[in-house]
Design a protein around this motif. Structure first.
Motif, PDB file in Angstrom:
ATOM      1  N   ILE A  89      23.025  52.502  43.543  1.00 36.58           N
ATOM      2  CA  ILE A  89      22.953  51.311  42.707  1.00 36.58           C
ATOM      3  C   ILE A  89      23.589  51.582  41.350  1.00 36.58           C
ATOM      4  O   ILE A  89      24.347  50.767  40.816  1.00 36.58           O
ATOM      5  N   GLN A  90      23.297  52.730  40.771  1.00 37.90           N
ATOM      6  CA  GLN A  90      23.862  53.071  39.462  1.00 37.90           C
ATOM      7  C   GLN A  90      25.382  53.170  39.530  1.00 37.90           C
ATOM      8  O   GLN A  90      26.088  52.759  38.597  1.00 37.90           O
ATOM      9  N   ALA A  91      25.906  53.719  40.611  1.00 36.84           N
ATOM     10  CA  ALA A  91      27.356  53.928  40.723  1.00 36.84           C
ATOM     11  C   ALA A  91      28.107  52.632  41.010  1.00 36.84           C
ATOM     12  O   ALA A  91      29.264  52.478  40.611  1.00 36.84           O
ATOM     13  N   GLY A  92      27.486  51.689  41.719  1.00 33.39           N
ATOM     14  CA  GLY A  92      28.185  50.477  42.128  1.00 33.39           C
ATOM     15  C   GLY A  92      28.973  50.702  43.400  1.00 33.39           C
ATOM     16  O   GLY A  92      29.090  51.829  43.901  1.00 33.39           O
ATOM     17  N   PRO A  93      29.557  49.642  43.978  1.00 35.99           N
ATOM     18  CA  PRO A  93      30.145  49.721  45.319  1.00 35.99           C
ATOM     19  C   PRO A  93      31.496  50.391  45.431  1.00 35.99           C
ATOM     20  O   PRO A  93      31.932  50.714  46.537  1.00 35.99           O
ATOM     21  N   ASP A  94      32.178  50.610  44.319  1.00 38.16           N
ATOM     22  CA  ASP A  94      33.562  51.093  44.383  1.00 38.16           C
ATOM     23  C   ASP A  94      33.754  52.476  43.802  1.00 38.16           C
ATOM     24  O   ASP A  94      34.887  52.911  43.578  1.00 38.16           O
ATOM     25  N   ALA A  95      32.678  53.199  43.569  1.00 42.92           N
ATOM     26  CA  ALA A  95      32.783  54.534  42.987  1.00 42.92           C
ATOM     27  C   ALA A  95      33.252  55.540  44.031  1.00 42.92           C
ATOM     28  O   ALA A  95      32.996  55.382  45.224  1.00 42.92           O
ATOM     29  N   PRO A  96      33.918  56.593  43.609  1.00 44.86           N
ATOM     30  CA  PRO A  96      34.326  57.634  44.562  1.00 44.86           C
ATOM     31  C   PRO A  96      33.123  58.443  45.027  1.00 44.86           C
ATOM     32  O   PRO A  96      32.073  58.469  44.374  1.00 44.86           O
ATOM     33  N   THR A  97      33.294  59.117  46.149  1.00 43.10           N
ATOM     34  CA  THR A  97      32.292  60.066  46.643  1.00 43.10           C
ATOM     35  C   THR A  97      33.018  61.328  47.092  1.00 43.10           C
ATOM     36  O   THR A  97      34.246  61.368  47.140  1.00 43.10           O
ATOM     37  N   LEU A  98      32.258  62.347  47.450  1.00 43.50           N
ATOM     38  CA  LEU A  98      32.856  63.559  47.997  1.00 43.50           C
ATOM     39  C   LEU A  98      33.176  63.419  49.475  1.00 43.50           C
ATOM     40  O   LEU A  98      33.743  64.342  50.061  1.00 43.50           O
ATOM     41  N   CYS A  99      32.814  62.302  50.092  1.00 38.77           N
ATOM     42  CA  CYS A  99      33.194  62.031  51.480  1.00 38.77           C
ATOM     43  C   CYS A  99      34.631  61.533  51.461  1.00 38.77           C
ATOM     44  O   CYS A  99      34.903  60.445  50.934  1.00 38.77           O
ATOM     45  N   GLN A 100      35.530  62.287  52.015  1.00 38.04           N
ATOM     46  CA  GLN A 100      36.961  62.022  51.880  1.00 38.04           C
ATOM     47  C   GLN A 100      37.315  60.603  52.297  1.00 38.04           C
ATOM     48  O   GLN A 100      37.038  60.176  53.412  1.00 38.04           O
ATOM     49  N   GLY A 101      37.912  59.851  51.371  1.00 40.37           N
ATOM     50  CA  GLY A 101      38.354  58.501  51.661  1.00 40.37           C
ATOM     51  C   GLY A 101      37.283  57.435  51.558  1.00 40.37           C
ATOM     52  O   GLY A 101      37.579  56.253  51.735  1.00 40.37           O
TER      53      GLY A 101
END
Length: 212
Positions: A19-31
């Motif tokens: 929730i804090q990051a929002g829907p379009d933030a990057p992750t360490l899961c590639q892509g």
């Protein structure tokens, strides 16, 4: 603390991070963005028909089709709320033992996938009881690392060791169980570990890529 439901605690912490990051933030899961990850978490619990594609390449296309369909059809806040609410009543994940076995590491890693993709992160100070639970579950590293041509031993700060591959040149990976977990499951660039051993083996792990 020994009876703490760490999977449940990480479920809620991961939900807060999403929730804090929002829907379009990057992750360490590639892509994957956070929206992609939220959809994965929901599908994993609510669409068991798509589960085989996680491990069977021939079925991966169907799994991805289901995940994308859920992601595109469901508002992000609803995805996170559905994940936070827990598994459906018919799911084996409702059983505490199954939840602990299947989800403790899963949710910890995905929580860090969100946290460590951003800037300025530092490792969390996790309770020792939680670190112990992660150490006990590090046997899964054998599945992920089995094809690497070196002998890998994981070493925790207390000096306990766990050999996870056999054969080849020797290398030891030192770190807290939480960091060893992230390293073993392919988040090696974001894991705080130290590699020691034969230079050729260290180089193999430094250059290599693997994932679960």
């Amino acid at each position: 603390m020994g009876n703490q439901n760490w999977a449940r605690a990480e479920r809620h912490a991961l939900s807060d991070a999403l929730i804090q990051a929002g829907p379009d933030a990057p992750t360490l899961c590639q892509g994957w963005t956070t929206g992609d990850l939220a959809a994965h978490l929901v599908v994993r619990e609510h669409r068991p028909d798509s589960a085989p594609g996680v491990m069977i390449p021939l079925l991966a296309g169907y799994t991805e089709k289901v995940r994308l369909g859920v992601r595109d059809a469901t508002p992000y806040a609803d995805l996170v709320a559905r994940f936070r609410a827990g598994p459906p009543a018919w799911s084996p994940f409702t059983l505490a033992a199954v939840d602990a076995a299947a989800n403790t590491t899963e949710y910890f890693v995905h929580h860090e996938d969100v946290r460590r993709a951003g800037e300025g992160w530092e490792p969390r100070e996790l309770p020792e009881a939680f670190e112990e639970q992660l150490w006990r579950r590090l046997g899964m590293a054998r599945l992920v690392l089995r094809r690497l041509p070196v002998e890998i031993t994981l070493v925790d700060p207390a000096g306990r060791t766990r050999r996870v591959t056999k054969g080849g040149r020797l290398v030891r990976v030192h770190g807290r169980p939480s960091e060893l977990t992230l390293w073993a499951l392919g988040r090696k660039d974001a894991a705080r570990v130290e590699l020691t051993g034969e230079a050729e083996a260290v180089n193999v792990l430094s250059q290599g890529r693997w994932r679960l």
